[in-house]
Design an enzyme around this catalytic site. Structure first.
Site, PDB file in Angstrom:
ATOM      1  N   GLU A 100      43.068  49.492  53.761  1.00  0.00           N
ATOM      2  CA  GLU A 100      43.861  49.706  52.550  1.00  0.00           C
ATOM      3  C   GLU A 100      43.054  50.486  51.516  1.00  0.00           C
ATOM      4  O   GLU A 100      43.601  51.233  50.732  1.00  0.00           O
ATOM      5  CB  GLU A 100      44.306  48.348  51.981  1.00  0.00           C
ATOM      6  CG  GLU A 100      45.411  48.449  50.965  1.00  0.00           C
ATOM      7  CD  GLU A 100      45.762  47.118  50.321  1.00  0.00           C
ATOM      8  OE1 GLU A 100      45.137  46.093  50.659  1.00  0.00           O
ATOM      9  OE2 GLU A 100      46.652  47.118  49.469  1.00  0.00           O
TER      10      GLU A 100
ATOM     11  N   ARG B 149      34.594  37.500  55.699  1.00  0.00           N
ATOM     12  CA  ARG B 149      35.298  36.225  55.506  1.00  0.00           C
ATOM     13  C   ARG B 149      35.828  35.660  56.814  1.00  0.00           C
ATOM     14  O   ARG B 149      35.987  34.446  56.959  1.00  0.00           O
ATOM     15  CB  ARG B 149      36.400  36.392  54.457  1.00  0.00           C
ATOM     16  CG  ARG B 149      35.833  36.627  53.050  1.00  0.00           C
ATOM     17  CD  ARG B 149      36.921  36.927  52.046  1.00  0.00           C
ATOM     18  NE  ARG B 149      37.589  38.189  52.267  1.00  0.00           N
ATOM     19  CZ  ARG B 149      37.177  39.368  51.773  1.00  0.00           C
ATOM     20  NH1 ARG B 149      36.091  39.423  51.034  1.00  0.00           N
ATOM     21  NH2 ARG B 149      37.839  40.469  52.038  1.00  0.00           N
TER      22      ARG B 149
HETATM   23  P1  AMP Z   1      43.546  46.168  56.802  1.00  0.00           P
HETATM   24  O1  AMP Z   1      42.658  46.790  57.840  1.00  0.00           O
HETATM   25  O2  AMP Z   1      44.134  47.192  55.880  1.00  0.00           O
HETATM   26  O3  AMP Z   1      44.552  45.257  57.408  1.00  0.00           O
HETATM   27  O4  AMP Z   1      42.610  45.313  55.857  1.00  0.00           O
HETATM   28  C1  AMP Z   1      42.223  44.016  56.203  1.00  0.00           C
HETATM   29  C2  AMP Z   1      40.786  43.771  55.870  1.00  0.00           C
HETATM   30  O5  AMP Z   1      40.453  44.249  54.569  1.00  0.00           O
HETATM   31  C3  AMP Z   1      40.485  42.292  55.864  1.00  0.00           C
HETATM   32  O6  AMP Z   1      39.166  42.109  56.381  1.00  0.00           O
HETATM   33  C4  AMP Z   1      40.571  41.902  54.416  1.00  0.00           C
HETATM   34  O7  AMP Z   1      39.538  41.004  54.085  1.00  0.00           O
HETATM   35  C5  AMP Z   1      40.409  43.191  53.638  1.00  0.00           C
HETATM   36  N1  AMP Z   1      41.526  43.469  52.710  1.00  0.00           N
HETATM   37  C6  AMP Z   1      42.349  44.545  52.721  1.00  0.00           C
HETATM   38  N2  AMP Z   1      43.223  44.510  51.726  1.00  0.00           N
HETATM   39  C7  AMP Z   1      42.960  43.375  51.056  1.00  0.00           C
HETATM   40  C8  AMP Z   1      43.543  42.751  49.908  1.00  0.00           C
HETATM   41  N3  AMP Z   1      44.574  43.302  49.250  1.00  0.00           N
HETATM   42  N4  AMP Z   1      43.027  41.570  49.492  1.00  0.00           N
HETATM   43  C9  AMP Z   1      41.992  40.994  50.154  1.00  0.00           C
HETATM   44  N5  AMP Z   1      41.400  41.524  51.234  1.00  0.00           N
HETATM   45  C10 AMP Z   1      41.878  42.704  51.693  1.00  0.00           C
END
Ligand code: AMP
Length: 183
Positions: A108, A71
């Site tokens: 996550e 995205r």
């Molecule tokens: P993080 O590395 O945990 O900050 O995760 C961010 C990445 O994972 C981004 O590319 C987001 O598109 C995706 N992502 C993680 N958690 C979510 C969530 N709760 N909703 C949507 N996208 C998420």
């Protein structure tokens, strides 16, 4: 296209996100509340407002916009076009045909790797890193490390939506992080 929010000059990017972002429970895994920004990107006025908001704190400070798969690509291409800068895709493994720089990280809902081509970034290039959602910060952390390794200057990171409770900013402490909405 379904334009669900009437374009009004006083409608902010934050308003659009509040009205259009959907939360999908238990996707892609049980326990995750997935923030689906697809309707925000699909609304012309909302998309324009979000792109303008992402750029605002960093205007004139970057030469290259990096978008994180997938995205982030949508955001980075629009920002690059709007600001007359270059755009680069930060990719998941196995997508790039030449030698790559790789960074592993945890997010996550799992573990992941990000890659850019070795040699595609001219050292000293000022890079703005973009993604849609900041959750635990592992993704932005890996992307910023890739550009540091390549000799670029990361001037900051911008996301549409920050899940503040997950304290992702702590994983990129050296950088300015702008979130259009912090929830
Ligand atoms: P993080 O590395 O945990 O900050 O995760 C961010 C990445 O994972 C981004 O590319 C987001 O598109 C995706 N992502 C993680 N958690 C979510 C969530 N709760 N909703 C949507 N996208 C998420």
């Amino acid at each position: 296209m379904n334009i669900s929010v009437p374009a009004g000059s006083d409608t902010t990017a934050q308003d659009y996100i509040e009205r259009l972002c959907l939360t999908v429970q238990d996707f892609p895994r049980p326990g995750i509340s997935f923030r689906d920004l697809t309707p925000v990107f699909g609304d012309p006025a909302a998309f324009r407002a979000v792109i303008d908001d992402l750029v605002r704190p960093f205007a004139g400070e970057f030469d290259l916009v990096a978008g994180i798969e997938a995205r982030g690509f949508l955001l980075a291409a629009a920002v690059a076009y709007a600001t007359g800068t270059g755009v680069m895709a930060v990719r998941k493994p196995g997508k790039l045909p030449r030698s790559v720089l790789s960074e592993s990280y945890s997010l996550e809902y799992g573990d992941a790797v990000l890659e850019i081509h070795q040699g595609d970034v001219v050292p000293g290039t000022r890079v703005l890193v973009l993604d849609d959602v900041l959750a635990t910060g592992g993704t932005l952390g890996a992307a910023t490390r890739l550009f540091e390794t390549a000799g670029a200057e990361v001037i900051g990171c911008a996301v549409v939506l920050e899940l503040a409770a997950l304290t992702g900013r702590a994983r990129v402490p050296r950088y300015r992080v702008h979130a259009t909405v912090s929830a």
